[in-house]
Design a protein around this motif. Structure first.
Motif, PDB file in Angstrom:
ATOM      1  N   THR A  53      59.636  44.700  34.795  1.00  0.00           N
ATOM      2  CA  THR A  53      59.092  45.078  36.093  1.00  0.00           C
ATOM      3  C   THR A  53      57.848  45.913  35.851  1.00  0.00           C
ATOM      4  N   GLY A  54      56.880  45.763  36.719  1.00  0.00           N
ATOM      5  CA  GLY A  54      55.660  46.540  36.594  1.00  0.00           C
ATOM      6  C   GLY A  54      54.722  46.245  37.741  1.00  0.00           C
ATOM      7  N   SER A  55      53.512  46.775  37.612  1.00  0.00           N
ATOM      8  CA  SER A  55      52.504  46.533  38.640  1.00  0.00           C
ATOM      9  C   SER A  55      51.211  46.072  37.977  1.00  0.00           C
ATOM     10  N   GLY A  56      51.354  45.056  37.133  1.00  0.00           N
ATOM     11  CA  GLY A  56      50.190  44.485  36.469  1.00  0.00           C
ATOM     12  C   GLY A  56      49.339  43.664  37.417  1.00  0.00           C
ATOM     13  N   ASP A  57      48.124  43.390  36.986  1.00  0.00           N
ATOM     14  CA  ASP A  57      47.159  42.659  37.803  1.00  0.00           C
ATOM     15  C   ASP A  57      47.586  41.214  38.039  1.00  0.00           C
ATOM     16  N   LEU A  58      47.318  40.734  39.257  1.00  0.00           N
ATOM     17  CA  LEU A  58      47.556  39.336  39.619  1.00  0.00           C
ATOM     18  C   LEU A  58      46.239  38.723  40.069  1.00  0.00           C
ATOM     19  N   ASP A  59      45.845  37.660  39.413  1.00  0.00           N
ATOM     20  CA  ASP A  59      44.613  36.959  39.774  1.00  0.00           C
ATOM     21  C   ASP A  59      44.957  35.789  40.687  1.00  0.00           C
ATOM     22  N   LEU A  60      44.115  35.567  41.666  1.00  0.00           N
ATOM     23  CA  LEU A  60      44.244  34.431  42.574  1.00  0.00           C
ATOM     24  C   LEU A  60      42.978  33.607  42.411  1.00  0.00           C
ATOM     25  N   PRO A  61      42.931  32.751  41.376  1.00  0.00           N
ATOM     26  CA  PRO A  61      41.698  32.036  41.060  1.00  0.00           C
ATOM     27  C   PRO A  61      41.214  31.151  42.205  1.00  0.00           C
ATOM     28  N   GLY A  62      39.900  31.052  42.296  1.00  0.00           N
ATOM     29  CA  GLY A  62      39.302  30.259  43.351  1.00  0.00           C
ATOM     30  C   GLY A  62      39.178  31.004  44.662  1.00  0.00           C
ATOM     31  N   SER A  63      39.538  32.289  44.646  1.00  0.00           N
ATOM     32  CA  SER A  63      39.423  33.119  45.842  1.00  0.00           C
ATOM     33  C   SER A  63      38.843  34.465  45.427  1.00  0.00           C
ATOM     34  N   LEU A  64      38.444  35.241  46.407  1.00  0.00           N
ATOM     35  CA  LEU A  64      37.955  36.592  46.125  1.00  0.00           C
ATOM     36  C   LEU A  64      39.097  37.583  46.285  1.00  0.00           C
ATOM     37  N   ASN A  65      40.178  37.325  45.525  1.00  0.00           N
ATOM     38  CA  ASN A  65      41.367  38.167  45.568  1.00  0.00           C
ATOM     39  C   ASN A  65      41.819  38.506  44.159  1.00  0.00           C
ATOM     40  N   TRP A  66      42.119  39.777  43.977  1.00  0.00           N
ATOM     41  CA  TRP A  66      42.651  40.316  42.726  1.00  0.00           C
ATOM     42  C   TRP A  66      43.613  41.406  43.160  1.00  0.00           C
ATOM     43  N   TYR A  67      44.926  41.155  43.022  1.00  0.00           N
ATOM     44  CA  TYR A  67      45.919  42.071  43.581  1.00  0.00           C
ATOM     45  C   TYR A  67      46.584  42.910  42.500  1.00  0.00           C
ATOM     46  N   VAL A  68      46.991  44.104  42.914  1.00  0.00           N
ATOM     47  CA  VAL A  68      47.820  44.986  42.099  1.00  0.00           C
ATOM     48  C   VAL A  68      49.070  45.252  42.925  1.00  0.00           C
ATOM     49  N   PRO A  69      50.122  44.467  42.718  1.00  0.00           N
ATOM     50  CA  PRO A  69      51.322  44.636  43.552  1.00  0.00           C
ATOM     51  C   PRO A  69      51.992  45.976  43.263  1.00  0.00           C
ATOM     52  N   ASP A  70      52.766  46.445  44.227  1.00  0.00           N
ATOM     53  CA  ASP A  70      53.507  47.679  44.004  1.00  0.00           C
ATOM     54  C   ASP A  70      54.555  47.493  42.916  1.00  0.00           C
ATOM     55  N   LEU A  71      55.116  46.301  42.840  1.00  0.00           N
ATOM     56  CA  LEU A  71      56.102  45.992  41.808  1.00  0.00           C
ATOM     57  C   LEU A  71      56.201  44.476  41.686  1.00  0.00           C
ATOM     58  N   ALA A  72      56.346  44.011  40.481  1.00  0.00           N
ATOM     59  CA  ALA A  72      56.559  42.579  40.251  1.00  0.00           C
ATOM     60  C   ALA A  72      57.529  42.418  39.096  1.00  0.00           C
ATOM     61  N   VAL A  73      58.242  41.311  39.108  1.00  0.00           N
ATOM     62  CA  VAL A  73      59.123  40.943  38.005  1.00  0.00           C
ATOM     63  C   VAL A  73      58.499  39.706  37.360  1.00  0.00           C
ATOM     64  N   ALA A  74      58.267  39.802  36.051  1.00  0.00           N
ATOM     65  CA  ALA A  74      57.628  38.707  35.326  1.00  0.00           C
ATOM     66  C   ALA A  74      58.336  38.498  33.991  1.00  0.00           C
ATOM     67  N   PRO A  75      58.336  37.267  33.491  1.00  0.00           N
ATOM     68  CA  PRO A  75      58.922  37.007  32.179  1.00  0.00           C
ATOM     69  C   PRO A  75      58.227  37.846  31.104  1.00  0.00           C
ATOM     70  N   GLU A  76      59.032  38.439  30.241  1.00  0.00           N
ATOM     71  CA  GLU A  76      58.502  39.321  29.203  1.00  0.00           C
ATOM     72  C   GLU A  76      57.476  38.611  28.321  1.00  0.00           C
ATOM     73  N   GLU A  77      57.720  37.352  27.986  1.00  0.00           N
ATOM     74  CA  GLU A  77      56.794  36.610  27.123  1.00  0.00           C
ATOM     75  C   GLU A  77      55.414  36.470  27.757  1.00  0.00           C
ATOM     76  N   LEU A  78      55.371  36.231  29.051  1.00  0.00           N
ATOM     77  CA  LEU A  78      54.078  36.127  29.732  1.00  0.00           C
ATOM     78  C   LEU A  78      53.378  37.480  29.793  1.00  0.00           C
ATOM     79  N   ALA A  79      54.159  38.539  30.007  1.00  0.00           N
ATOM     80  CA  ALA A  79      53.588  39.871  30.103  1.00  0.00           C
ATOM     81  C   ALA A  79      52.996  40.331  28.770  1.00  0.00           C
ATOM     82  N   LYS A  80      53.524  39.844  27.681  1.00  0.00           N
ATOM     83  CA  LYS A  80      53.012  40.221  26.358  1.00  0.00           C
ATOM     84  C   LYS A  80      51.642  39.618  26.085  1.00  0.00           C
ATOM     85  N   GLY A  81      51.280  38.580  26.835  1.00  0.00           N
ATOM     86  CA  GLY A  81      50.034  37.864  26.588  1.00  0.00           C
ATOM     87  C   GLY A  81      48.780  38.658  26.898  1.00  0.00           C
ATOM     88  N   GLY A  82      48.894  39.755  27.624  1.00  0.00           N
ATOM     89  CA  GLY A  82      47.722  40.531  27.997  1.00  0.00           C
ATOM     90  C   GLY A  82      47.019  39.905  29.175  1.00  0.00           C
TER      91      GLY A  82
END
Length: 184
Positions: free
Chosen positions: A67-96
């Motif tokens: 769980t964390g509040s890492g950056d979320l990109d929405l490609p093709g739009s002018l949106n870059w979100y920092v959610p209050d909390l998100a759950v993501a697979p650990e392997e994906l989160a390690k990718g930087g």
């Protein structure tokens, strides 16, 4: 007269703007429909984040997620979100770097007076459009929790709530738990 920059020479304006948003302000910022906004976390919001993290921790660990509040990109739009909390697979989160909303298992936004309509309308629509499977809206102003599921280009097909704080909310698989919303 100053020369006008030529963006046809390999410069991607969307990427340049998102790069600047992450670095220029010296703090975390979001890009919402092309508008730069700061992310503020008051103690009440931190309390809600802590409660949710604690209640989700065993399930998140069993799913090999974080769980964390890492950056979320929405490609093709002018949106870059920092959610209050998100759950993501650990392997994906390690990718930087950032993740896409569709790479998360759950995204949580916690409203405040300054961002309530953005969380209720804009982010809900965009998270669905970009495939976030579950979106949990914790509305501190209305003291309710709503779970959105079944993302698609036109929004979420499933809406569970709004439920008053204290009402358990069923998080479907892969979570498969009743989330206690008391004390939010």
């Amino acid at each position: 007269m100053l020369p006008t920059p030529d963006y046809d020479e390999g410069i991607d304006p969307e990427r340049a703007l998102k790069f600047a948003v992450r670095r220029v302000r010296g703090q975390r910022a979001e890009l919402i429909e092309g508008v730069i906004g700061d992310t503020f976390h008051c103690w009440n919001r931190e309390h809600v984040r802590h409660v949710l993290r604690t209640r989700l921790s065993a399930t998140v660990d069993a799913l090999d997620c974080i769980t964390g509040s890492g950056d979320l990109d929405l490609p093709g739009s002018l949106n870059w979100y920092v959610p209050d909390l998100a759950v993501a697979p650990e392997e994906l989160a390690k990718g930087g770097g950032s993740l896409l909303p569709g790479q998360t298992l759950l995204i949580v936004e916690i409203t405040s007076e300054s961002n309530a309509e953005t969380d209720r309308v804009v982010k809900r629509r965009r998270y669905a459009e970009y495939g976030a499977p579950l979106y949990l809206l914790v509305d501190r102003l209305d003291k309710t929790v709503t779970l959105f599921s079944g993302p698609g280009r036109l929004g979420y097909a499933g809406v569970d709530g709004p439920h008053a704080f204290g009402t358990p909310v069923r998080l479907p698989e892969p979570f498969g738990i009743e989330l206690d919303t008391g004390g939010l």
